[in-house]
Design a protein around this motif. Structure first.
Motif, PDB file in Angstrom:
ATOM      1  N   LEU A  75      25.083  84.821  62.795  1.00 55.75           N
ATOM      2  CA  LEU A  75      25.472  85.973  61.991  1.00 55.75           C
ATOM      3  C   LEU A  75      25.581  85.534  60.544  1.00 55.75           C
ATOM      4  O   LEU A  75      26.029  84.421  60.262  1.00 55.75           O
ATOM      5  N   ALA A  76      25.181  86.408  59.634  1.00 59.53           N
ATOM      6  CA  ALA A  76      25.393  86.174  58.208  1.00 59.53           C
ATOM      7  C   ALA A  76      26.055  87.411  57.628  1.00 59.53           C
ATOM      8  O   ALA A  76      25.760  88.534  58.042  1.00 59.53           O
ATOM      9  N   VAL A  77      26.947  87.194  56.700  1.00 64.56           N
ATOM     10  CA  VAL A  77      27.667  88.291  56.053  1.00 64.56           C
ATOM     11  C   VAL A  77      27.498  88.158  54.556  1.00 64.56           C
ATOM     12  O   VAL A  77      27.623  87.064  54.000  1.00 64.56           O
ATOM     13  N   VAL A  78      27.195  89.287  53.901  1.00 61.92           N
ATOM     14  CA  VAL A  78      27.049  89.312  52.445  1.00 61.92           C
ATOM     15  C   VAL A  78      27.930  90.430  51.903  1.00 61.92           C
ATOM     16  O   VAL A  78      27.944  91.536  52.448  1.00 61.92           O
ATOM     17  N   GLY A  79      28.631  90.136  50.823  1.00 59.21           N
ATOM     18  CA  GLY A  79      29.442  91.173  50.196  1.00 59.21           C
ATOM     19  C   GLY A  79      30.419  90.586  49.204  1.00 59.21           C
ATOM     20  O   GLY A  79      30.417  89.382  48.927  1.00 59.21           O
ATOM     21  N   ASN A  80      31.279  91.444  48.704  1.00 57.76           N
ATOM     22  CA  ASN A  80      32.291  90.979  47.750  1.00 57.76           C
ATOM     23  C   ASN A  80      33.389  90.213  48.501  1.00 57.76           C
ATOM     24  O   ASN A  80      33.435  90.213  49.730  1.00 57.76           O
ATOM     25  N   GLY A  81      34.242  89.563  47.762  1.00 60.12           N
ATOM     26  CA  GLY A  81      35.285  88.730  48.354  1.00 60.12           C
ATOM     27  C   GLY A  81      36.172  89.454  49.339  1.00 60.12           C
ATOM     28  O   GLY A  81      36.529  88.918  50.387  1.00 60.12           O
ATOM     29  N   GLU A  82      36.526  90.656  49.017  1.00 58.22           N
ATOM     30  CA  GLU A  82      37.392  91.452  49.881  1.00 58.22           C
ATOM     31  C   GLU A  82      36.715  91.757  51.221  1.00 58.22           C
ATOM     32  O   GLU A  82      37.339  91.698  52.272  1.00 58.22           O
ATOM     33  N   PHE A  83      35.420  92.046  51.192  1.00 54.65           N
ATOM     34  CA  PHE A  83      34.672  92.387  52.402  1.00 54.65           C
ATOM     35  C   PHE A  83      34.475  91.168  53.302  1.00 54.65           C
ATOM     36  O   PHE A  83      34.611  91.254  54.510  1.00 54.65           O
ATOM     37  N   ARG A  99      17.828  88.375  49.731  1.00 53.09           N
ATOM     38  CA  ARG A  99      16.458  87.846  49.892  1.00 53.09           C
ATOM     39  C   ARG A  99      16.467  86.444  50.502  1.00 53.09           C
ATOM     40  O   ARG A  99      15.645  86.124  51.349  1.00 53.09           O
ATOM     41  N   SER A 100      17.398  85.607  50.083  1.00 58.22           N
ATOM     42  CA  SER A 100      17.457  84.252  50.642  1.00 58.22           C
ATOM     43  C   SER A 100      17.855  84.277  52.117  1.00 58.22           C
ATOM     44  O   SER A 100      17.344  83.479  52.911  1.00 58.22           O
ATOM     45  N   ILE A 101      18.712  85.201  52.498  1.00 57.74           N
ATOM     46  CA  ILE A 101      19.103  85.307  53.906  1.00 57.74           C
ATOM     47  C   ILE A 101      17.936  85.806  54.748  1.00 57.74           C
ATOM     48  O   ILE A 101      17.731  85.357  55.875  1.00 57.74           O
ATOM     49  N   LEU A 102      17.147  86.716  54.205  1.00 57.24           N
ATOM     50  CA  LEU A 102      15.983  87.212  54.935  1.00 57.24           C
ATOM     51  C   LEU A 102      14.988  86.095  55.248  1.00 57.24           C
ATOM     52  O   LEU A 102      14.262  86.165  56.240  1.00 57.24           O
ATOM     53  N   GLU A 103      14.957  85.081  54.432  1.00 61.40           N
ATOM     54  CA  GLU A 103      14.039  83.961  54.632  1.00 61.40           C
ATOM     55  C   GLU A 103      14.602  82.879  55.560  1.00 61.40           C
ATOM     56  O   GLU A 103      13.881  81.973  55.954  1.00 61.40           O
ATOM     57  N   ASP A 104      15.872  82.989  55.927  1.00 59.53           N
ATOM     58  CA  ASP A 104      16.509  81.997  56.791  1.00 59.53           C
ATOM     59  C   ASP A 104      16.192  82.314  58.252  1.00 59.53           C
ATOM     60  O   ASP A 104      16.655  83.314  58.791  1.00 59.53           O
ATOM     61  N   PRO A 105      15.410  81.474  58.927  1.00 58.26           N
ATOM     62  CA  PRO A 105      15.016  81.763  60.312  1.00 58.26           C
ATOM     63  C   PRO A 105      16.156  81.671  61.320  1.00 58.26           C
ATOM     64  O   PRO A 105      16.038  82.155  62.441  1.00 58.26           O
ATOM     65  N   LYS A 106      17.291  81.087  60.927  1.00 54.71           N
ATOM     66  CA  LYS A 106      18.433  80.951  61.835  1.00 54.71           C
ATOM     67  C   LYS A 106      19.272  82.217  61.921  1.00 54.71           C
ATOM     68  O   LYS A 106      20.054  82.385  62.843  1.00 54.71           O
ATOM     69  N   VAL A 107      19.119  83.123  60.953  1.00 54.36           N
ATOM     70  CA  VAL A 107      19.950  84.333  60.911  1.00 54.36           C
ATOM     71  C   VAL A 107      19.337  85.422  61.782  1.00 54.36           C
ATOM     72  O   VAL A 107      18.196  85.816  61.593  1.00 54.36           O
ATOM     73  N   GLY A 108      20.116  85.893  62.745  1.00 54.38           N
ATOM     74  CA  GLY A 108      19.656  86.954  63.640  1.00 54.38           C
ATOM     75  C   GLY A 108      20.239  88.311  63.288  1.00 54.38           C
ATOM     76  O   GLY A 108      19.640  89.344  63.550  1.00 54.38           O
ATOM     77  N   LEU A 138      23.685  90.011  44.369  1.00 50.37           N
ATOM     78  CA  LEU A 138      23.464  90.625  45.677  1.00 50.37           C
ATOM     79  C   LEU A 138      22.009  90.566  46.118  1.00 50.37           C
ATOM     80  O   LEU A 138      21.707  90.121  47.232  1.00 50.37           O
ATOM     81  N   GLU A 139      21.091  90.985  45.273  1.00 48.41           N
ATOM     82  CA  GLU A 139      19.677  91.030  45.652  1.00 48.41           C
ATOM     83  C   GLU A 139      19.138  89.641  45.993  1.00 48.41           C
ATOM     84  O   GLU A 139      18.491  89.453  47.036  1.00 48.41           O
ATOM     85  N   SER A 140      19.402  88.667  45.158  1.00 53.21           N
ATOM     86  CA  SER A 140      18.880  87.319  45.422  1.00 53.21           C
ATOM     87  C   SER A 140      19.510  86.711  46.670  1.00 53.21           C
ATOM     88  O   SER A 140      18.829  86.017  47.440  1.00 53.21           O
ATOM     89  N   THR A 141      20.770  87.000  46.914  1.00 52.94           N
ATOM     90  CA  THR A 141      21.435  86.483  48.106  1.00 52.94           C
ATOM     91  C   THR A 141      20.837  87.089  49.371  1.00 52.94           C
ATOM     92  O   THR A 141      20.553  86.380  50.340  1.00 52.94           O
TER      93      THR A 141
END
Length: 99
Positions: free
Chosen positions: A3-11, A36-45, A31-34
């Motif tokens: 699992l990967a989570v992206v967001g502000n500190g509170e989230f 995009r980098s997660i989309l390229e990570d093959p470990k993230v489902g 946000l956008e660059s983060t």
């Protein structure tokens, strides 16, 4: 798959406390660059985001996220409908688990 989570500190704080390792704190400028980098990570489902953050992304990236099977993007919060999660599960698994 992770699992990967992206967001502000509170989230993302609750996800950190729950033990999720791939937690990315990102402000509006990062946000956008983060994402995009997660989309390229093959470990993230599964990628978890706040719905309001998804709305801040460019349309092309939003379209890519909506069509993505791996990672499957799940949005929380905002004004999303519960059918959104149902559609995402159906898209990734291939069957409607609610039937």
């Amino acid at each position: 798959m992770e699992l990967a989570v992206v967001g502000n500190g509170e989230f993302v704080t609750g996800f950190r406390l729950a033990g999720i390792r791939k937690v990315h704190e990102a402000n509006d400028n990062e946000l956008e660059s983060t994402v995009r980098s997660i989309l390229e990570d093959p470990k993230v489902g599964i990628l978890i985001m706040h719905e309001n953050d998804l709305k801040k992304l460019p349309e092309i990236l939003k379209l890519k996220l909506n069509e993505s099977v791996e990672p499957t993007v799940v949005t929380l919060g905002g004004t999303g409908e519960s059918s959104n999660l149902r559609d995402k599960i159906k898209q990734s698994v291939g069957v409607d688990l609610w039937k």
